[in-house]
Design an enzyme around this catalytic site. Structure first.
Site: not given
Ligand code: NHW
Length: 398
Positions: A12-14, A150, A160, A398
Site C-alpha cells: 500500500h504505497k499510500f 472518483v 484518491a 452511513l
Molecule cells: S468506502 C467507499 C469508497 N468508494 C467507492 O468504493 C466508490 C467506487 N470507487 C471509487 O470511486 C466509504 C474509487 O475506486 C475510489 C478509489 C475513489 C474508492 N478507502 O485513485 P486511486 C468511504 O468513502 C486506496 C481508502 O488510484 P481509484 C470511506 C488504495 O488502497 N482508501 O484508486 C473513505 C490505494 O492506496 P494504496 C482507498 O480506484 C475513507 C489508492 O487508494 C479506498 O481510482 C477514505 C489508489 O488510489 C477506500 N475506499 O479510487 C480514507 N479505495 O496505499 C479516510 C482505494 O493501497 C482517511 N483506496 O496504494 C481519514 C482522513 C481524515 C483524517 C483526519 C485526521
C-alpha cells in the site's frame, strides 16, 4: 478462492505513509493505545491545498444548494459503490446526502469536490462530518469520512490519495486529528471486520432481480410464507419517535452505548439530528410503557436504495439499514421483529443489519441470512491494541 485473511497482503504505497495501524504491527501489544502521531500546532498545518492534475480544480461543495446537492447525487448515483458482481449500485437520495453531510457543527470546507477546469463538471468527491467517538474511556473528536468517489473514467490515477490528504489537511485546520471510516476493501488495518446480514421482506422481487436465490427444496410460495410478517407491530406502546422524546432517547442510547469498546458519543443535539424521523431518510420507533410512560426500547433504520443495473423489470431495490437499537424491557427479538413489520409496511424489499452491538442476538432467529461482502471499520491516527469483535462496536456509519 482464498479469503482475505489467508491471501498475501498487498503493498500500500499510500497507506504505508499514513498514521494508521500497519500490517507489520499486528500482534505487537507493546505499542500504546491512542493517537499514533501527536497533534501539531495549527500554524504548522499546510495552508495551501494539495496539487491536482492540471485539468482539475478543488471545489468546496455547498450542500445547502439544491443544485450542488444534485451534482453530488448524480456523481454518486453513477459512480459510487457496487457489489462484487456489479448488479447493484448504492443510490443515496439527495435528502439523505443533505442530512448525512449537515449534522450539528458540520464544516462546509469538509465537503470537497474535484471539478474539470474547463467544463466545471464534478468528477470526484470526498466528505467528512464531525463526530465524537469514544474508544474505551477516551472521547475523541473525529471526522467521519464517507462518500469518497472518483468518476469511473478517472480511476487508478492515484487521485484518491490526493483527496484523502486534502480532507485530512482540512480536518487538521479545525484542530481535529482523528477520523473513522468504513470500507468494503481491506486497508491497513481494520479495527473490526463486520458482516452484513439481509432479511428478505419481498422475496419475489429479491429473487427476480438476482439479489437472492430460491433455497434448495423451496418453492416461491413456500418462500413467501417463510418471510411473511404480521401487518402491525406486536409490542404495546410501540410508536414513532417524536421531538419530545429526544431527551429520553438520548439517555437510553448513551447508557446502552457505554458498554461497547468503540462507540459513538451522542448528545441531545446529535440525537435530534441523527434519529428524529425524516421521511425516506431515517425512521425511529420506541416503546413507551403503557403504565409508566417510560421509554424502554428503541429501534431505527435508514433508507438507502440501490439501483438495479440492467434489469428489464425493476430499477430500484428499496433497502432499510439497521441503525441504532436499544432493548431494555422488550426483547431484541420482539423489538426488531416490529422494526421488520414497519419496514415491510413502508415498502422496503430488504432489511439489512451488521453484526455490530447486540445484533447477533436476533439475526438468525428473525431469518436474516449472511451477505457475501464484509465491511471493515478503520480509525485514522488512533491505535487499539488489537482488533475488536463486531459485538464490541457501538458505531454505525452511513
Ligand atoms: S468506502 C467507499 C469508497 N468508494 C467507492 O468504493 C466508490 C467506487 N470507487 C471509487 O470511486 C466509504 C474509487 O475506486 C475510489 C478509489 C475513489 C474508492 N478507502 O485513485 P486511486 C468511504 O468513502 C486506496 C481508502 O488510484 P481509484 C470511506 C488504495 O488502497 N482508501 O484508486 C473513505 C490505494 O492506496 P494504496 C482507498 O480506484 C475513507 C489508492 O487508494 C479506498 O481510482 C477514505 C489508489 O488510489 C477506500 N475506499 O479510487 C480514507 N479505495 O496505499 C479516510 C482505494 O493501497 C482517511 N483506496 O496504494 C481519514 C482522513 C481524515 C483524517 C483526519 C485526521
Amino acid at each position: 478462492r482464498f479469503q482475505d485473511s489467508m491471501s498475501v497482503e498487498k503493498t500500500h504505497k499510500f497507506w504505508e505513509t499514513q498514521p494508521v495501524g500497519q500490517f507489520k504491527d499486528i500482534g505487537d501489544t507493546s505499542l500504546p493505545e491512542g493517537p499514533i502521531e501527536a497533534a501539531t500546532p495549527l500554524s504548522e498545518v499546510k495552508q495551501e491545498p494539495y496539487n491536482l492534475p492540471a485539468a482539475y480544480e478543488w471545489a468546496t461543495c455547498d450542500m445547502k444548494s439544491d443544485y450542488v446537492c444534485s451534482e453530488v447525487y448524480n456523481l454518486l448515483k453513477n459512480n459510487y459503490v457496487e457489489d462484487d458482481e456489479n448488479m447493484f449500485r448504492f443510490n443515496y437520495s439527495k435528502e439523505f446526502l443533505s442530512w448525512a453531510l449537515r449534522p450539528p457543527g458540520y464544516y462546509q470546507s469538509w465537503h470537497i469536490g474535484v471539478r474539470a477546469k474547463v467544463s466545471k463538471k464534478l468528477v470526484a468527491f470526498i466528505s467528512g462530518v464531525p463526530a465524537r467517538i469514544r474508544a474505551r474511556d477516551d472521547v475523541v473528536k473525529m471526522a467521519e469520512i464517507n462518500f469518497l468517489c472518483v468518476h469511473k473514467k478517472l480511476r487508478s490515477k492515484r487521485l484518491a490519495p490526493v483527496m484523502i490528504k486534502e480532507v485530512t489537511r482540512r480536518v487538521h485546520l479545525e484542530n481535529i486529528w482523528q477520523a473513522a471510516y468504513t470500507a468494503g476493501v481491506v486497508l491497513p488495518t481494520p479495527v473490526a471486520t463486520c458482516q452484513y446480514w439481509h432479511r428478505t421482506l419481498n422475496p419475489k422481487k429479491l429473487i427476480d432481480v438476482g439479489f437472492s436465490r430460491l433455497g434448495a427444496r423451496m418453492t416461491m410460495s413456500r418462500t413467501i410464507k417463510l418471510y411473511k410478517l404480521p401487518d402491525v407491530p406486536a409490542t404495546p406502546g410501540f410508536r414513532k419517535m417524536e421531538p419530545c422524546d429526544v431527551p429520553a432517547v438520548t439517555r437510553l442510547l448513551r447508557n446502552y452505548l457505554s458498554q461497547f469498546i468503540v462507540a459513538t458519543d451522542f448528545d441531545e443535539n446529535d440525537v435530534e439530528h441523527w434519529l428524529l424521523p425524516r421521511e425516506d431518510v431515517v425512521d425511529s420507533y420506541l416503546v413507551e410503557s403503557p403504565e409508566t410512560h417510560d421509554l424502554t426500547d428503541f429501534c431505527s433504520f435508514y433508507t438507502l436504495p440501490s439501483t438495479i443495473l440492467g434489469n428489464p423489470n425493476y430499477s430500484t431495490l428499496k433497502a432499510a439499514y439497521s441503525y441504532y437499537n436499544v432493548a431494555t424491557k422488550t426483547t431484541f427479538l420482539q423489538l426488531m421483529n416490529d422494526a421488520l413489520i414497519v419496514a415491510k409496511q413502508k415498502g422496503f424489499d430488504v432489511f439489512n443489519a451488521l453484526d455490530v452491538m447486540h445484533n447477533e442476538s436476533f439475526l438468525k432467529e428473525l431469518k436474516f441470512g449472511p451477505g457475501d461482502g464484509q465491511l471493515h471499520y478503520y480509525l485514522y491516527n488512533y491505535r487499539l491494541r488489537s482488533a475488536l469483535k463486531p459485538s464490541e462496536l457501538g458505531l454505525v456509519l452511513l
